[in-house]
Design an enzyme around this catalytic site. Structure first.
Site, PDB file in Angstrom:
ATOM      1  CD  GLN A   1      27.477  47.264  -0.054  1.00  0.00           C
ATOM      2  OE1 GLN A   1      28.474  47.939   0.151  1.00  0.00           O
ATOM      3  NE2 GLN A   1      26.347  47.794  -0.481  1.00  0.00           N
ATOM      4  CB  CYS A   2      30.835  41.196   4.473  1.00  0.00           C
ATOM      5  SG  CYS A   2      32.169  40.410   5.383  1.00  0.00           S
ATOM      6  N   GLY A   3      32.976  40.240   2.257  1.00  0.00           N
ATOM      7  CA  GLY A   3      33.523  39.082   1.563  1.00  0.00           C
ATOM      8  C   GLY A   3      32.995  37.767   2.103  1.00  0.00           C
ATOM      9  CG  LEU A   4      33.613  36.750   5.900  1.00  0.00           C
ATOM     10  CD1 LEU A   4      33.705  36.995   7.403  1.00  0.00           C
ATOM     11  CD2 LEU A   4      34.381  35.500   5.515  1.00  0.00           C
ATOM     12  CB  THR A   5      27.893  38.643   2.061  1.00  0.00           C
ATOM     13  OG1 THR A   5      28.266  39.796   2.820  1.00  0.00           O
ATOM     14  CG2 THR A   5      26.393  38.649   1.828  1.00  0.00           C
TER      15      THR A   5
END
Length: 169
Positions: free
Chosen positions: A42-46
């Protein structure tokens, strides 16, 4: 919890848990170039990281690249799911074929021994601690840490270094 020999010399001296809780001796990866990465769903970098890692893996797995992904919930609670949910998401959404291991801590008193070794081998720009999801370590065929990449470094931008270690023109 991952284990290690008393005086580890390489990542091959460690045993970690796979997604089913079984021990995996990392010496099975001898002779391979590894990317070891702490991941979160659930990370912006996922999206960008998983997409790039999947492409790199498809392109270089037959030449000896392996990606070892370790889910971690230490950064913003961005990996809250259980390991089955994590695997399902990664394999379905990103078509990942590389191994997803059991959840680990990468910092603090409960940090996995493998991550203690990685951090002591290659400290980051701001010290030894892992700062966020998708910190990447590049490991040579002898199991030594060659480089460490920040969470915002795209896996695709590591390709030149990977090719060099693989001996691919």
């Amino acid at each position: 919890m991952a284990t290690q020999t008393s005086n580890p010399q390489s990542v091959y001296d460690f045993t970690v848990k796979d997604a089913k809780g079984k021990d995996v001796d990392l010496s099975i990866y001898k002779g391979k170039v590894l990317i070891i990465v702490n991941v979160a769903s659930q990370c912006g970098l996922t999206n960008s990281n998983y997409t790039d890692m999947t492409e790199l893996y498809k392109k270089y797995k037959d030449q000896g690249l392996e990606i070892l992904a370790f889910p971690c919930n230490q950064f913003g609670g961005q990996e809250p799911g259980n390991i089955e949910d994590i695997q399902q998401m990664v394999c379905t959404r990103f078509k990942a074929e590389y191994p997803i291991f059991d959840k680990v801590d990468v910092n603090g008193d409960n940090a996995a021994p493998l991550y203690r070794f990685l951090k002591s081998s290659k400290g980051g720009f701001f010290g030894d601690g892992i700062k966020w999801n998708f910190s990447k370590f590049l490991i040579d065929k002898e199991g030594h840490v060659v480089d460490r990449y920040s969470p915002t470094t795209s896996p695709a931008s590591m390709e030149k270094d990977i090719k060099k270690l693989l001996g691919v023109a």
